[in-house]
Design an enzyme around this catalytic site. Sequence first.
Site, PDB file in Angstrom:
ATOM      1  N   TYR A   1      -5.724  -5.144  -5.500  1.00 57.65           N
ATOM      2  CA  TYR A   1      -5.440  -4.612  -6.707  1.00 57.65           C
ATOM      3  C   TYR A   1      -7.012  -4.399  -7.305  1.00 57.65           C
ATOM      4  CZ  TYR A   1      -0.458  -4.611  -6.422  1.00 57.65           C
ATOM      5  OH  TYR A   1       0.807  -4.572  -6.071  1.00 57.65           O
TER       6      TYR A   1
ATOM      7  N   ASP B   1       7.018  -8.876   5.806  1.00 52.96           N
ATOM      8  CA  ASP B   1       8.289  -8.135   6.044  1.00 52.96           C
ATOM      9  C   ASP B   1       9.471  -9.199   6.419  1.00 52.96           C
ATOM     10  OD1 ASP B   1       6.548  -9.023   8.127  1.00 52.96           O
ATOM     11  OD2 ASP B   1       6.996  -7.257   9.371  1.00 52.96           O
TER      12      ASP B   1
ATOM     13  N   ASP C   1       9.377  -9.299  -7.823  1.00 56.38           N
ATOM     14  CA  ASP C   1      10.530  -8.384  -8.574  1.00 56.38           C
ATOM     15  C   ASP C   1      11.820  -8.288  -7.699  1.00 56.38           C
ATOM     16  OD1 ASP C   1       8.690  -7.521 -10.608  1.00 56.38           O
ATOM     17  OD2 ASP C   1       8.960  -5.429 -10.219  1.00 56.38           O
TER      18      ASP C   1
ATOM     19  N   LYS D   1       0.301 -11.614   6.167  1.00 56.49           N
ATOM     20  CA  LYS D   1       0.526 -10.589   7.288  1.00 56.49           C
ATOM     21  C   LYS D   1      -0.543 -11.005   8.128  1.00 56.49           C
ATOM     22  CE  LYS D   1       2.731  -6.988   8.514  1.00 56.49           C
ATOM     23  NZ  LYS D   1       4.161  -6.873   9.155  1.00 56.49           N
TER      24      LYS D   1
ATOM     25  N   ASP E   1       3.571  -9.352  -6.086  1.00 55.26           N
ATOM     26  CA  ASP E   1       4.212  -8.339  -6.891  1.00 55.26           C
ATOM     27  C   ASP E   1       5.536  -7.832  -6.358  1.00 55.26           C
ATOM     28  OD1 ASP E   1       4.355  -6.329  -9.123  1.00 55.26           O
ATOM     29  OD2 ASP E   1       2.456  -5.082  -8.390  1.00 55.26           O
TER      30      ASP E   1
END
Length: 359
Positions: A141, A223, A251, A191, A247
Site C-alpha cells: 500500500y 490462500d 475483514d 505467500k 486488510d
Amino acid sequence: MTQKILVLPGDGIGPEITAQASRILAACQARGLDVEIEEGLLGGGAYDAHGEPLPAETLEKARAARGILLGAVGGPKWDTIEDLAKRPEKGLLGLRKELGLFGNLRPAITYPQLAEASSLKRELVAGLDIMIVRELTGGIYFGQPRGIEERDGQRVGFNTYVYSESEIERIGRVAFELAQKRGRKLCSVDKANVLEATILWREVMERLAPEYPDVELSHMYVDNAAMQLVREPKQFDVVVTGNMFGDILSDAAAMLTGSIGMLPSASLNESGQGMYEPCHGSAPDIAGQNVANPLATILSVAMMLRYSLDAPALAAQIEEAVGKVLDEGLRTADIASEGTRTVSTSEMGDAVLAAFEAL
Ligand code: NAD
C-alpha cells in the site's frame, strides 16, 4: 503518573457511541485509573470548525496522549469536498501516519450469545477468539515505485510489495508478545511460495521464534489462511501478516462474528501509544437516533486499558460487564433477535455501566 487520554468523537454516530464509552472510562477513573481525559475534533466536524480534518491542536493533543479513543469519521455531508486532502478520512490517515501506528490489532470474538448472527454454523464460531495483527504502515500500500504509465503503447499499472527486516521484526515482536499473553500460538501468514518479500517475512519470523520459546510459531500461505478461516476458524489464536493480506483477512474474520457493531480495534506504535476505535464507520444512516450499538467502542476502551494503560484487570471487568448484559438478553437493533429486548444506545450504556459497577 497521570496518563492522558484523548477522546475524538468524530462524525455520524461517533458522538453517541463515544459518550457511552466515556461513561465507562469515568467509572474506571472512580476505580483508581489515573488518567486525565480530554476531547478533540477530527474528521468532518473538524473540517467544519477549522477547515482541516486534522487540526494542529488535535495533533498536539494526540501526541501527548497515551491512548486515543476514536468514534468514527466521515459522512455524505463531506463527500463532495473537492480537495481530497481535506476529506474526513484523511484526518484519520494523517493521525496514523503522524503517530507511527504500525501495529493494527483486530480481535474477532464471537460471543456465544450472538453466535446465531454469524453466517457460519454456530458450532464453528461460538466462543471464537482470534487476534489478527496487521502491519499497517508498510507493504504494497505504500511501496515505491508505484503508478500507471504508458509502456510499449499501452498503459501499465504497478505497485511494489516491499518490507525491510526491521519493519517485519517490529510487527513480529508485537505478535509474539501478544501470543505470550493469550493462547501461545502464532500463525504467520505469507505467500512465500511466490513473493520474495514474504520469503524474507518468513525468515525474520523464524529468526525471532527462539526468543519466544513459549510460543508455537506456524506459517500458512494466505490462500490457505482464507480457506481455514471459514473452515475451522477456532484453530487460530494470533495471526500476524502484512498490510494487504491483513486488510483482507481481518475483514473476513470480522464477518465470522456476524456483528460489526461488536468489534473493537487498536493501532499501536513502538512506544505502546495507541489509537482505539470500533471497526465500523460513522453509520450516517442511523446517526442522531440513539439506536447505534456502542459495544465496539466500549470494548475499544477495554483494549486501551490492556495495551496502552497496563490495566488488564479493569479491561477484563469491562469485557465481563458486556458479557453479562448480553446474557440478560439486552441488544441494540443491529444484534437483536427473537426473544431479546431491544434497547437504545444510551440504555445499552446504562446497562454496561451498571454491570461494571456491580463487579
Ligand atoms: P458503516 O460501518 O458506517 O455502516 C455500515 C452499516 O452498518 C450501516 O447500515 C450502519 O448503520 C451499520 N452500522 C455500523 N456501525 C454500527 C453500529 N455501531 N451500530 C449499529 N449499526 C451500525 O460503513 P459505511 O456505511 O460504508 O460508511 C459510512 C461512513 O463511515 C463513510 O463516510 C465512511 O467513509 C466512514 N467510515 C469511517 C471509518 C472510520 O472512521 N474508521 C471506517 C469505515 C467507514
